[in-house]
Design an enzyme around this catalytic site. Structure first.
Site, PDB file in Angstrom:
ATOM      1  N   ASP A  37     -34.777   1.618  10.012  1.00  0.00           N
ATOM      2  CA  ASP A  37     -33.659   1.987  10.890  1.00  0.00           C
ATOM      3  C   ASP A  37     -32.295   1.760  10.238  1.00  0.00           C
ATOM      4  OD1 ASP A  37     -33.585  -0.743  10.838  1.00  0.00           O
ATOM      5  OD2 ASP A  37     -33.652  -1.044  13.014  1.00  0.00           O
ATOM      6  N   ARG A  96      -6.010  -3.660   0.096  1.00  0.00           N
ATOM      7  CA  ARG A  96      -4.738  -2.974   0.329  1.00  0.00           C
ATOM      8  C   ARG A  96      -4.321  -2.998   1.795  1.00  0.00           C
ATOM      9  NH1 ARG A  96      -6.260   2.294  -3.138  1.00  0.00           N
ATOM     10  NH2 ARG A  96      -8.311   1.614  -2.401  1.00  0.00           N
ATOM     11  N   HIS A 130      -5.328  -7.427  -5.150  1.00  0.00           N
ATOM     12  CA  HIS A 130      -4.223  -6.476  -5.040  1.00  0.00           C
ATOM     13  C   HIS A 130      -2.925  -7.185  -4.670  1.00  0.00           C
ATOM     14  CE1 HIS A 130      -2.394  -2.561  -4.612  1.00  0.00           C
ATOM     15  NE2 HIS A 130      -2.017  -2.842  -3.378  1.00  0.00           N
ATOM     16  N   LYS A 194       8.653   5.551  -8.314  1.00  0.00           N
ATOM     17  CA  LYS A 194       7.684   6.302  -7.520  1.00  0.00           C
ATOM     18  C   LYS A 194       8.094   6.324  -6.059  1.00  0.00           C
ATOM     19  CE  LYS A 194       3.780   4.498  -6.120  1.00  0.00           C
ATOM     20  NZ  LYS A 194       2.417   3.903  -6.103  1.00  0.00           N
ATOM     21  N   ARG A 196       6.633   7.477  -2.217  1.00  0.00           N
ATOM     22  CA  ARG A 196       5.415   7.854  -1.489  1.00  0.00           C
ATOM     23  C   ARG A 196       5.780   8.747  -0.310  1.00  0.00           C
ATOM     24  NH1 ARG A 196       0.282   6.540  -1.462  1.00  0.00           N
ATOM     25  NH2 ARG A 196       0.573   4.915  -3.030  1.00  0.00           N
ATOM     26  N   ASP A 221      -2.345  -1.546 -14.536  1.00  0.00           N
ATOM     27  CA  ASP A 221      -2.402  -1.598 -13.081  1.00  0.00           C
ATOM     28  C   ASP A 221      -3.601  -2.431 -12.664  1.00  0.00           C
ATOM     29  OD1 ASP A 221      -1.567  -1.109 -10.499  1.00  0.00           O
ATOM     30  OD2 ASP A 221      -1.409   1.068 -10.781  1.00  0.00           O
TER      31      ASP A 221
END
Length: 318
Positions: A37, A96, A130, A194, A196, A221
């Site tokens: 299941d 995040r 992060h 940058k 967004r 990064d």
């Protein structure tokens, strides 16, 4: 000392095996699966009463399955009377979602931290969160390792003429990370401005610092997810006259159309660590996988012997 046992979930068994190889230990036996299941099943196949147990399970995609598998592994170990259970989470999913940036939204990173703590984890070992403040979401000790030494070694292995190296921050939020790498690699520093437009789309407006023309750029990064930001920054750098672009990131999430974007981008090479397994179908000539198994193995050994973790980064932390 309590006997050390390392178990692995299904999220990244190759990494767990490599960690055990560096520690000269066998990977402990565990049975994981699903009932018809869809419910998860777990059974510890070894005696762990009074043992120091480490559970290796990054919460990468499929995120919810891997998180729940980690929870039942923790519960199994606690009910089997393990002396201490450390959740080794090389990649922490939901990181995040660490704040309320608008009304009526959850702080899911805190919720996941609560689940792991309440399941019975005595300690958490993770890598390149992060946001470092996520450590405060846990009510147990957290060791947040840095992949910077591994990424720096890779960057140093790429031959660059004297004076041509430049470290570029792909956005304003990564300036501190870029400064740390620039300090250890040498070279100038530049920042891509940058903006967004929405949760999935960004645009690059300006390059701050430099000049970048004629240089070999290195961008660092914590993760590459859809690849939009890093590819946009690479295109901006190329239009400004950069000769080569090398990218290094800790977590290669590489979801959505990330592979297509990276393949079509002017990025020369992309290095990611093995905190997240990359399927063979996603591997391209541009991608190089670096291992963090020795770093995690050393941290596990030090935790087991109640030794310092921070000493590992006296010369490598960002």
């Amino acid at each position: 000392m309590r006997e050390l046992k390392i178990f692995s979930g299904q999220a990244n068994r190759p990494l767990a095996k490599n960690i055990c190889n560096f520690l000269h230990l066998p990977l402990a036996e565990i049975t994981l699966g699903k009932f018809p299941d869809g419910e998860n099943f777990c059974k510890i196949e070894e005696d762990i009463r009074g043992r120091d147990v480490f559970l290796v399970q990054p919460t990468c995609p499929p995120v919810n399955d891997n998180i729940f598998e980690l929870l039942i592994m923790i519960d199994s170990c606690k009910r089997a009377s393990a002396a201490r259970v450390t959740a080794v989470i090389p990649y922490f999913g939901y990181a995040r979602q660490d704040r309320k940036d608008e009304g009526r939204v959850p702080i899911t990173a805190k919720l996941v931290a609560n689940l792991i703590t309440r399941a019975g984890a005595d300690r958490v070992l993770t890598m390149d969160l992060h946001s470092p403040q996520i450590q405060g979401f846990f009510d147990v000790p957290v060791d947040n390792l840095y992949a910077a030494p591994v990424l720096n070694d890779y960057a140093c292995s790429i031959p660059v003429p004297d004076g041509d190296r430049i470290v570029v921050s792909p956005d304003v939020g990564s300036i501190k990370r870029a400064l740390g790498h620039a300090k250890r690699l040498g070279g100038k520093l530049a920042i891509v401005d940058k903006r967004r437009d929405n949760p999935t789309e960004t645009r690059q407006e300006h390059i701050i610092g430099g000049p970048v023309a004629g240089h070999v750029a290195f961008m660092f990064d914590d993760m590459i997810s859809t690849g939009g930001s890093i590819c946009g920054a690479a295109e901006k750098l190329t239009s400004a006259g950069v000769k080569e672009i090398h990218v290094a990131a800790t977590h290669g999430v590489l979801c959505g159309k990330a592979i297509e974007k990276l393949s079509a981008s002017p990025i020369t090479s992309l290095a990611v660590t093995d905190t997240i397994p990359i399927p063979p179908e996603k591997m391209t000539p541009k991608i190089k996988v670096l291992t963090v198994a020795p770093l995690l193995a050393e941290a596990i050994k030090r935790i087991h012997h109640d030794q310092s973790i921070s000493i590992l980064f006296d010369k490598g932390e960002e």
